[in-house]
Design a protein around this motif. Structure first.
Motif, short mmCIF file in Angstrom:
data_model
loop_
_atom_site.label_atom_id
_atom_site.label_comp_id
_atom_site.label_asym_id
_atom_site.label_seq_id
_atom_site.Cartn_x
_atom_site.Cartn_y
_atom_site.Cartn_z
N GLU A 3 0.75 -1.35 0.15
CA GLU A 3 -0.09 -0.13 0.06
C GLU A 3 1.01 1.29 0.07
O GLU A 3 2.11 1.19 0.08
CB GLU A 3 -0.95 0.09 1.21
N GLN A 7 -0.18 5.94 3.99
CA GLN A 7 -1.60 5.49 4.71
C GLN A 7 -1.04 5.04 6.00
O GLN A 7 0.06 4.61 6.08
CB GLN A 7 -2.11 4.36 4.08
N THR A 45 -5.55 4.73 14.87
CA THR A 45 -4.67 4.70 13.49
C THR A 45 -3.15 4.62 14.43
O THR A 45 -3.00 5.52 15.34
CB THR A 45 -4.86 5.74 12.70
N GLY A 84 -1.78 -2.51 5.03
CA GLY A 84 -2.67 -2.49 3.94
C GLY A 84 -3.59 -3.76 3.88
O GLY A 84 -4.15 -4.02 2.63
#
Length: 324
Positions: A3, A7, A45, A84
């Protein structure tokens, strides 16, 4: 295909995990089934290279979260992505990108010498021989394992086995390392060596660390960010100092005077308890201990002193009692 690096490494949204628990009820032949929510409405996160403490009281959902992040448990709801990947659907691919250490469970082969366990992992993860030798030499040096490489795992001390487990978890260069109570049962020297190693690992290789522990000294030594989970959901996400400030927690300076004396009077602290020449002074957990220690040492004849950190369960209890 990986990914984009922009991110978050770990992204969790609305994560849920429930368990069915059967219990006996007096007067009934069949057990009653209860549904327990171990984790619910969890959002978090974590960016690449972060060192995050994931803390909370027993039964709060810490280990359940780690097991969902690694693919050991399948979520009952919500979404989770690590590097990811969906952990429960892409476990094999994810295993090559993560390392896991459970403080009370070993991933090493009990009857094999430590070296043989490492060589088995090299084959399992298909680590390039040159990279394997480089990593093994580096970790053995940093964790002082050279003398134990030919010792069966069952003959290692707890501290030696823990250092072996951490080496095993890192041989394949994982992007994120999950540590679940990694210093439980270790002596002060072993804890210090392990903390120094983890700091160096993060600084040199950018390895992301997610640490669950009841030892606040681990958090203070390693983590800039703390996530507190209680009853299955996050109740705080920020710095450790901010957590103490919100919860109103205090640290304790234990002072042993040469002779008995009236309660000590110094700015920034107050005496909570006196027993003979020993006195307990409390001060805010987010404040530096240095001014208090210096003031006590300057005004009194001190034989010894030590600092007691607040228990995380007390911090959370104070957090709730203040309506936070």
């Amino acid at each position: 295909m990986t990914e984009p690096t922009t991110q978050p490494l770990i992204a969790v949204h609305g994560l849920e995990r429930t368990f069915d628990v059967r219990r006996r009820v007096e007067g009934r032949r069949r057990r009653v089934r209860d549904r327990v929510r171990a984790v619910h409405d969890l959002d978090l996160t974590i960016e690449r290279g972060e060192m995050v403490g994931y803390i909370g009281p027993n039964g709060a959902g810490k280990s359940t979260t780690i097991k969902m992040l690694t693919g050991i448990l399948v979520p009952s709801g919500g979404s989770v992505r690590v590097a990811g990947l969906d952990p429960s659907r892409e476990r094999v691919a994810l295993a090559r990108r993560i390392g896991v250490v459970f403080g009370q469970r070993s991933t090493l082969w009990w009857d094999l010498p430590l070296r043989d366990s490492f060589e088995l992992l090299q084959k399992m993860y298909r680590i390039e021989p040159a990279r394997y030798r480089e990593n093994l030499a580096r970790f053995v040096e940093l964790l002082d394992l050279g003398a134990q490489l030919d010792t069966p795992v069952r003959q290692l001390s707890l501290g030696q086995r823990m250092r072996g487990d951490i080496t095993a978890a890192l041989l394949h260069d994982p992007e994120v390392l999950y540590l679940d109570e990694p210093t439980i049962g270790l002596d002060v020297v072993s804890k210090g060596r392990l903390r120094e190693f983890l700091r160096a690992l993060n600084a040199e290789r950018g390895t992301t660390l997610l640490l669950t522990t009841h030892d606040l000294q681990d958090i203070e030594a390693l983590c800039d960010r703390v996530i507190v989970i209680d009853h299955g959901t996050a109740v705080y996400d920020g710095s450790l100092a901010g957590l103490h400030a919100q919860g109103g927690a205090t640290r304790t300076l234990v002072v042993d005077l040469v002779d008995e004396a009236p309660p000590i009077e110094v700015p920034g602290a107050r005496v909570r308890r006196v027993e003979g020449p020993r006195q307990w002074l409390s001060f805010p957990a987010d404040a530096s201990a240095a001014p208090v220690v210096a003031a006590v040492a300057a005004a009194y004849d001190v034989a010894d002193l030590s600092i007691q950190e607040p228990d995380i369960e007390d911090v959370i209890r104070d957090l709730y009692s203040r309506g936070a």
